[in-house]
Design an enzyme around this catalytic site. Structure first.
Site, PDB file in Angstrom:
ATOM      1  N   LYS A 118      27.722  18.493  63.089  1.00  0.00           N
ATOM      2  CA  LYS A 118      28.338  17.041  62.598  1.00  0.00           C
ATOM      3  C   LYS A 118      27.093  16.168  62.192  1.00  0.00           C
ATOM      4  CE  LYS A 118      32.667  17.146  62.729  1.00  0.00           C
ATOM      5  NZ  LYS A 118      33.522  17.422  61.610  1.00  0.00           N
TER       6      LYS A 118
ATOM      7  N   TYR B  14      30.157  19.877  73.087  1.00  0.00           N
ATOM      8  CA  TYR B  14      30.344  19.826  71.811  1.00  0.00           C
ATOM      9  C   TYR B  14      29.073  20.537  71.140  1.00  0.00           C
ATOM     10  CZ  TYR B  14      32.280  17.675  67.454  1.00  0.00           C
ATOM     11  OH  TYR B  14      33.108  17.460  66.263  1.00  0.00           O
TER      12      TYR B  14
HETATM   13  P1  NAD Z   1      42.702  21.174  62.786  1.00  0.00           P
HETATM   14  O1  NAD Z   1      42.291  22.339  63.787  1.00  0.00           O
HETATM   15  O2  NAD Z   1      44.020  20.645  62.718  1.00  0.00           O
HETATM   16  O3  NAD Z   1      42.037  21.188  61.447  1.00  0.00           O
HETATM   17  C1  NAD Z   1      40.838  22.170  61.116  1.00  0.00           C
HETATM   18  C2  NAD Z   1      40.966  22.804  60.026  1.00  0.00           C
HETATM   19  O4  NAD Z   1      39.752  23.212  59.331  1.00  0.00           O
HETATM   20  C3  NAD Z   1      42.131  23.820  59.941  1.00  0.00           C
HETATM   21  O5  NAD Z   1      43.266  23.566  59.039  1.00  0.00           O
HETATM   22  C4  NAD Z   1      41.461  25.050  59.318  1.00  0.00           C
HETATM   23  O6  NAD Z   1      42.113  25.691  58.621  1.00  0.00           O
HETATM   24  C5  NAD Z   1      40.350  24.665  58.541  1.00  0.00           C
HETATM   25  N1  NAD Z   1      39.229  25.526  58.603  1.00  0.00           N
HETATM   26  C6  NAD Z   1      38.668  26.166  59.528  1.00  0.00           C
HETATM   27  N2  NAD Z   1      37.652  27.226  58.784  1.00  0.00           N
HETATM   28  C7  NAD Z   1      37.997  26.858  57.573  1.00  0.00           C
HETATM   29  C8  NAD Z   1      37.371  27.805  56.333  1.00  0.00           C
HETATM   30  N3  NAD Z   1      36.486  28.682  56.574  1.00  0.00           N
HETATM   31  N4  NAD Z   1      37.766  27.320  55.024  1.00  0.00           N
HETATM   32  C9  NAD Z   1      38.816  26.337  55.018  1.00  0.00           C
HETATM   33  N5  NAD Z   1      39.438  25.561  56.125  1.00  0.00           N
HETATM   34  C10 NAD Z   1      39.057  25.861  57.064  1.00  0.00           C
HETATM   35  O7  NAD Z   1      41.888  19.889  63.654  1.00  0.00           O
HETATM   36  P2  NAD Z   1      41.574  18.546  63.301  1.00  0.00           P
HETATM   37  O8  NAD Z   1      40.942  17.879  64.368  1.00  0.00           O
HETATM   38  O9  NAD Z   1      42.655  17.928  62.406  1.00  0.00           O
HETATM   39  O10 NAD Z   1      40.228  18.824  62.457  1.00  0.00           O
HETATM   40  C11 NAD Z   1      39.912  18.139  61.139  1.00  0.00           C
HETATM   41  C12 NAD Z   1      38.330  17.693  61.254  1.00  0.00           C
HETATM   42  O11 NAD Z   1      38.364  16.335  61.924  1.00  0.00           O
HETATM   43  C13 NAD Z   1      37.418  18.508  61.384  1.00  0.00           C
HETATM   44  O12 NAD Z   1      36.097  18.325  60.653  1.00  0.00           O
HETATM   45  C14 NAD Z   1      36.935  17.937  62.819  1.00  0.00           C
HETATM   46  O13 NAD Z   1      35.675  18.258  63.226  1.00  0.00           O
HETATM   47  C15 NAD Z   1      37.276  16.493  62.667  1.00  0.00           C
HETATM   48  N6  NAD Z   1      37.517  15.666  63.889  1.00  0.00           N
HETATM   49  C16 NAD Z   1      38.334  16.088  64.762  1.00  0.00           C
HETATM   50  C17 NAD Z   1      38.297  15.226  65.970  1.00  0.00           C
HETATM   51  C18 NAD Z   1      39.184  15.703  66.953  1.00  0.00           C
HETATM   52  O14 NAD Z   1      39.048  15.119  67.995  1.00  0.00           O
HETATM   53  N7  NAD Z   1      40.343  16.560  66.708  1.00  0.00           N
HETATM   54  C19 NAD Z   1      37.719  14.335  66.300  1.00  0.00           C
HETATM   55  C20 NAD Z   1      36.612  13.868  65.029  1.00  0.00           C
HETATM   56  C21 NAD Z   1      36.529  14.735  63.938  1.00  0.00           C
END
Ligand code: NAD
Length: 253
Positions: free
Chosen positions: A159, A152
């Site tokens: 984060k 990470y």
């Molecule tokens: P995902 O890849 O489906 O979504 C990430 C999104 O970020 C995408 O839709 C992408 O278009 C968008 N993005 C990236 N750069 C961008 C920009 N410059 N402008 C606008 N949008 C932008 O993955 P996810 O896991 O659904 O991620 C969503 C959130 O959840 C993130 O903040 C991620 O860190 C967080 N998260 C994910 C997990 C996991 O294990 N997947 C766990 C905890 C938190």
């Protein structure tokens, strides 16, 4: 009757139907909300296709959170579909490959990670604020940043900053009746997760460590927590981080 009846929501971050934001949009519509999505650049057409898989096809407006022109245009673009907003979901994360090598990472990669994954919560809040004249709820997604993880790296630092940004937004937007809270989700197999080298290291341990168990493919628990925070059911809660992680954060190893 749904817990989001009459609410107008802006939902960022729908890329695939595995995206956490997709599930938030789905549950929110079932709970009565009107949803507007955002996407950008080449991903726009993918998001538009995925938007048709929602219970009701949602409009998609252009927003790259690192592009000031998009941020400045957001209010007008959203007003083409709804006359204001009651809630905003920030579901955005990105770090270049180099940011996943903690000791080797250079500032350019770290700066990009911080701009898109941390600072963007403030950018989005500023852009959406004129639409939230009646107050409302901003919700973002984090991955527990109180610890250093085996993987990470600078995304973990991003984060930690993101969690702090949320608390400062809670401070500065409270007088406008706008709450800002985060959901700290356990690991989920999304596109963002696949781009993290070594993400598999969470995959065996998390379900074992979680007292409630944990399904790496089910975005439902994190999405429902987001929907609850977007509703009127947390009226005195801001600057908070709600864990939707099966309980792992509360366990010693
Ligand atoms: P995902 O890849 O489906 O979504 C990430 C999104 O970020 C995408 O839709 C992408 O278009 C968008 N993005 C990236 N750069 C961008 C920009 N410059 N402008 C606008 N949008 C932008 O993955 P996810 O896991 O659904 O991620 C969503 C959130 O959840 C993130 O903040 C991620 O860190 C967080 N998260 C994910 C997990 C996991 O294990 N997947 C766990 C905890 C938190």
């Amino acid at each position: 009757m749904g817990i989001l009846d009459g609410k107008r929501l802006l939902i960022t971050g729908v890329l695939t139907d595995a995206s956490i934001a997709f599930r938030v949009a789905e549950v929110a519509q079932r709970e009565g909300a009107t949803v507007v999505l955002t996407s950008f650049g080449r991903q726009m057409r993918i998001t538009q296709a995925i938007a048709r898989r929602l219970p009701e096809t949602a409009p998609v407006v252009e927003l790259d959170v690192s592009n000031q022109e998009d941020l400045d245009a957001l209010e007008g673009r959203v007003r083409e579909h709804v006359d204001g907003l009651d809630g905003v979901l920030h579901s955005i994360g990105f770090a270049p490959k180099g940011a996943f090598d903690f000791m080797g990472a250079g500032w350019d990669d770290v700066a990009t990670a911080l701009q898109i994954s941390s600072y963007s919560l403030k950018s989005l809040a500023v852009a959406a604020r004129p639409l939230m004249s009646g107050g409302g709820s901003i919700v973002g997604l984090t991955f527990d940043a109180s610890l250093a993880w085996p993987v990470y790296d600078w995304m973990g630092v991003a984060k930690a900053a993101f969690e702090s940004v949320s608390r400062y937004l809670a401070r500065d937007l409270g007088a406008d009746g706008i709450r800002c809270n985060l959901v700290s989700a356990g690991p989920l197999r999304t596109m963002a997760a696949k781009s993290i080298p070594g993400f598999e290291s969470f995959e065996n341990s998390w379900p074992e460590r979680a007292p409630l168990g944990w399904d790496l493919t089910d975005t439902g628990p994190a999405a429902r927590a987001c929907v609850a925070l977007l509703s009127d059911w947390f009226p005195a809660t801001t600057g908070e981080i709600v864990h939707a992680d099966g309980g792992v954060h509360a366990m010693g190893s």
